[in-house]
Design a protein around this motif. Sequence first.
Motif, short mmCIF file in Angstrom:
data_model
loop_
_atom_site.label_atom_id
_atom_site.label_comp_id
_atom_site.label_asym_id
_atom_site.label_seq_id
_atom_site.Cartn_x
_atom_site.Cartn_y
_atom_site.Cartn_z
N LEU A 87 0.83 -1.20 0.00
CA LEU A 87 0.00 0.00 0.00
C LEU A 87 0.87 1.25 0.00
O LEU A 87 2.02 1.22 0.43
N LEU A 88 0.30 2.37 -0.45
CA LEU A 88 1.09 3.59 -0.58
C LEU A 88 1.28 4.34 0.73
O LEU A 88 2.18 5.18 0.85
N GLY A 89 0.44 4.08 1.72
CA GLY A 89 0.58 4.81 2.97
C GLY A 89 0.54 6.30 2.73
O GLY A 89 -0.24 6.79 1.92
N PRO A 90 1.40 7.07 3.43
CA PRO A 90 1.34 8.53 3.27
C PRO A 90 2.01 9.02 1.99
O PRO A 90 2.81 9.95 2.02
N ASP A 91 1.70 8.39 0.88
CA ASP A 91 2.22 8.80 -0.42
C ASP A 91 1.11 8.97 -1.45
O ASP A 91 1.39 9.20 -2.63
N ALA A 92 -0.13 8.85 -1.04
CA ALA A 92 -1.22 8.77 -2.02
C ALA A 92 -1.51 10.09 -2.71
O ALA A 92 -1.86 10.10 -3.89
N VAL A 93 -1.42 11.20 -2.00
CA VAL A 93 -1.75 12.47 -2.65
C VAL A 93 -0.77 12.77 -3.76
O VAL A 93 -1.15 13.21 -4.85
N THR A 94 0.50 12.51 -3.51
CA THR A 94 1.49 12.68 -4.58
C THR A 94 1.17 11.77 -5.76
O THR A 94 1.18 12.20 -6.92
N ALA A 95 0.86 10.50 -5.47
CA ALA A 95 0.54 9.56 -6.54
C ALA A 95 -0.69 10.02 -7.31
O ALA A 95 -0.73 9.94 -8.55
N ALA A 96 -1.70 10.51 -6.59
CA ALA A 96 -2.92 10.96 -7.27
C ALA A 96 -2.66 12.21 -8.10
O ALA A 96 -3.15 12.32 -9.23
N ALA A 97 -1.91 13.15 -7.55
CA ALA A 97 -1.61 14.38 -8.30
C ALA A 97 -0.83 14.05 -9.57
O ALA A 97 -1.09 14.61 -10.64
N GLU A 98 0.12 13.14 -9.46
CA GLU A 98 0.88 12.74 -10.64
C GLU A 98 -0.01 12.04 -11.65
O GLU A 98 0.07 12.29 -12.86
N ALA A 99 -0.90 11.14 -11.16
CA ALA A 99 -1.76 10.39 -12.08
C ALA A 99 -2.71 11.32 -12.82
O ALA A 99 -2.87 11.22 -14.05
N PHE A 100 -3.36 12.23 -12.10
CA PHE A 100 -4.27 13.16 -12.77
C PHE A 100 -3.51 14.07 -13.74
O PHE A 100 -3.99 14.36 -14.83
N SER A 101 -2.32 14.52 -13.33
CA SER A 101 -1.53 15.38 -14.22
C SER A 101 -1.13 14.64 -15.49
O SER A 101 -1.19 15.19 -16.60
N GLU A 102 -0.73 13.39 -15.35
CA GLU A 102 -0.33 12.60 -16.51
C GLU A 102 -1.49 12.37 -17.46
O GLU A 102 -1.30 12.17 -18.66
#
Length: 390
Positions: free
Chosen positions: A295-310
Amino acid sequence: MTNPATTTQQGGAIPAQPGPREVTGVTDSAVPGTKPGSGQALAAGVQGVVSGGQSGRIGGESAARSTEHAAVPGLGSSVAFGPGHVPGAVIPGAGPSGKPGSRPTVKLREAGPDDPPRYAPEWLELREPADAAGRAHDLLDPLRIRLANMPGKSGVVIHDLGCGTGSMGRWLAPRLDGAQHWILHDRDPYLLHFAAVSSPRSAADGSRVTVETRRGDVARLTPDALQGASLVTASALLDVLTREEIDTLAAACTGAGCPALLTLSVAGRVELTPSHPLDAELTQAFNDHQRRDGLLGPDAVTAAAEAFSEHGATVRLHPSPWRLGPEQAALTEQWLRGWVGAAVEERPELRAEADVYLTNRLAALAAGELRVTVHHVDLLALSRPGGGAS
């Protein structure tokens, strides 16, 4: 605007009501297999801050927890786990589920879709005022502008993913103008009913708000499922998704051309006043606990921001902390017990120190001397209009 009445997927009108405290017949005994008065379930959504006002691809830390084939989470409670999970064990991000016989905040992954729900709306209700106070109001103006400029809309259709008891709708619907139709998604029929009957009746300008419910798994969300959507919302959802599931969510939203407002994602940082030497160690252990099993733990907002940006969306982030003082003592106690419990499960060697720590912290809380800031981040992703949007 579709579905002029508040409905469930199975049909039948449900009259909308103002809030969860006014819903009658919702008690501990409403869920089979639980005992009345069993106590409130524990959960902890712990956190760090990412500065707001950014757009495009960003760096920093965020949080996510996986729910592959899982119950759709609502408000950080409906976390699901794989075979072999022992009921009563510490839940990642939710703390211990309580004494034997008490109602946990989770539904186990191996449970079938027709099994009795195992969710605890008490925790969701307990945290709702802190959620409402923490959500980032600064993201509402750009969202309103986007919704006002969407073509061909006489009203807005909002999909609320992992709706839990419906607190997002109770917070957001009265802050938006115009007719609204909310589609509430969760896998717990009890929570879906609770959310439907406690939904707001009117928008900020007095326009009508209607609701329907859908049972389903957000991990399999597609642009087709969002056909005609004006907005996707969720609370405390990103921190219970895998990186793959976050990408699926981003692809679905951007493919449908609709914005997404994803609030209260854990950010990996907590501040307790007065401070204690063990605070940092427990924080790290808790964060490591959230990252278990891939699981991503406290990394999800970064992952989500990157995914939406991509996927071509413009991303804005803003802090949305809980600020807990003496007035929120009940919530602070439940959060603190769960936070320490998860940390100790991750690092059993901390148990002796953590037991003393928890005793002292609870005493300070009872004396009105403890204050806690639990950091979250809200994310607004503005996708390019088009795709499935109409």
